[in-house]
Design a protein around this motif. Sequence first.
Motif, mmCIF file in Angstrom:
data_model
loop_
_atom_site.group_PDB
_atom_site.id
_atom_site.type_symbol
_atom_site.label_atom_id
_atom_site.label_comp_id
_atom_site.label_asym_id
_atom_site.label_seq_id
_atom_site.Cartn_x
_atom_site.Cartn_y
_atom_site.Cartn_z
ATOM 1 N N GLY A 1 0.877 -1.184 0.000
ATOM 2 C CA GLY A 1 0.000 0.000 0.000
ATOM 3 C C GLY A 1 0.901 1.216 0.000
ATOM 4 N N ASP A 2 0.580 2.223 -0.803
ATOM 5 C CA ASP A 2 1.484 3.357 -1.034
ATOM 6 C C ASP A 2 0.680 4.652 -1.023
ATOM 7 O OD1 ASP A 2 3.535 5.033 -1.852
ATOM 8 O OD2 ASP A 2 3.923 3.998 -3.752
ATOM 9 N N ASN A 3 1.065 5.575 -0.144
ATOM 10 C CA ASN A 3 0.405 6.894 -0.182
ATOM 11 C C ASN A 3 1.287 7.985 0.397
ATOM 12 O OD1 ASN A 3 -2.086 6.767 2.568
ATOM 13 N ND2 ASN A 3 0.023 6.086 2.545
ATOM 14 N N GLY B 1 4.164 7.752 -11.131
ATOM 15 C CA GLY B 1 3.308 6.791 -10.454
ATOM 16 C C GLY B 1 3.504 5.411 -11.060
ATOM 17 N N HIS B 2 2.804 4.424 -10.505
ATOM 18 C CA HIS B 2 3.128 3.030 -10.853
ATOM 19 C C HIS B 2 2.020 2.094 -10.401
ATOM 20 C CE1 HIS B 2 4.071 2.767 -6.532
ATOM 21 N NE2 HIS B 2 4.517 4.011 -6.697
ATOM 22 N N GLY B 3 1.994 0.905 -10.982
ATOM 23 C CA GLY B 3 1.148 -0.146 -10.458
ATOM 24 C C GLY B 3 1.691 -0.624 -9.124
ATOM 25 N N PHE C 1 1.462 14.471 -3.482
ATOM 26 C CA PHE C 1 0.294 13.755 -2.948
ATOM 27 C C PHE C 1 0.140 12.454 -3.722
ATOM 28 C CE2 PHE C 1 -0.424 17.978 -1.422
ATOM 29 C CZ PHE C 1 -1.156 17.829 -0.250
ATOM 30 N N GLU C 2 -0.211 11.394 -3.008
ATOM 31 C CA GLU C 2 -0.306 10.088 -3.646
ATOM 32 C C GLU C 2 -1.399 9.247 -3.008
ATOM 33 O OE1 GLU C 2 3.191 7.628 -3.009
ATOM 34 O OE2 GLU C 2 2.691 6.348 -4.711
ATOM 35 N N HIS C 3 -2.176 8.579 -3.847
ATOM 36 C CA HIS C 3 -3.110 7.554 -3.400
ATOM 37 C C HIS C 3 -2.888 6.288 -4.228
ATOM 38 C CE1 HIS C 3 -5.745 9.336 -0.471
ATOM 39 N NE2 HIS C 3 -6.139 10.330 -1.254
HETATM 40 CO CO CO Z 1 4.554 5.558 -5.070
#
Ligand code: CO
Length: 255
Positions: A109-111, A172-174, A236-238
């Motif tokens: 999980g990445d945020n 960003g990435h899968g 910012f990342e979700h």
């Molecule tokens: Co990331």
Amino acid sequence: MKAIRTDEEIHSIREACQIAATVLQELVQATASGMTTYDLDQLGRKSMESLGAESACYNYRSGTNVFPAYTCISVNEEIVHGIGSMRRVIQDGDLVSLDVVVRYRGFIGDNAKTVGVGDVEPAHAELLDATRESLDYAISFARAGNRVGDISNAVERFIKRHGYGIVREFVGHGVGATMHEAPQIPNYGKRGSGALLKPGMALAIEPMINLGSAAIEMLDDGWTAVTRDRKPSAHFEHTVLVTNGEPEILTIPKK
Ligand code: CO
Ligand code: MF3
């Protein structure tokens, strides 16, 4: 490209994302002037531990570099991948980017979020708002039948109106069993280009936006990316799940 997750994988990614979001929320709430970025990193380490997860950043390897911290903490001109330090004391007016990547039962999980500390300059508060809004806007394009370029172009279009610099070196990435899986998701690009989005894709979407120019430099620690003009940057990342309907943001705490 095997970017479609099974139901079982999605279940695990969902849990990992909930933990990542909970840890990030704790760090956001704790961030205050007077503490060091090391204090924040240790808080992140303990929080992940208490939730039964591990940091996906700690010991992460890139070439011969090994990441030495549990979270990424990047202050002001630092864009991403900052390393918490006992010598970096957070000051009133700082922009602190907190990036939390956990591994839980084998999934990621990445945020990330950037928080303004105390009295933030209006121009800096605007940078935070615009970066957060560009992420929300981009997420609305994470739909089956769209392409990666639709997400990328949404960030670019949104940010261009503000005249900010869009960081190009990081994307960003899968996410799945590892932190960086296909597809790559740049924060600029052409509508309708790139990989087709399908239900079951878990995507980390993460605009990194500079107040000034897009140009970056790397610090000697081999990890910390900073703006060349030393003006501040926001991130910012979700992690988002592509579904048959609305995009589902997996890194919003449910409780
Ligand atoms: Co990331
Ligand atoms: N969210 C960041 C990324 O997707 C986290 C990097 S962790 C590090 O690249 F180990 F590379 F620092």
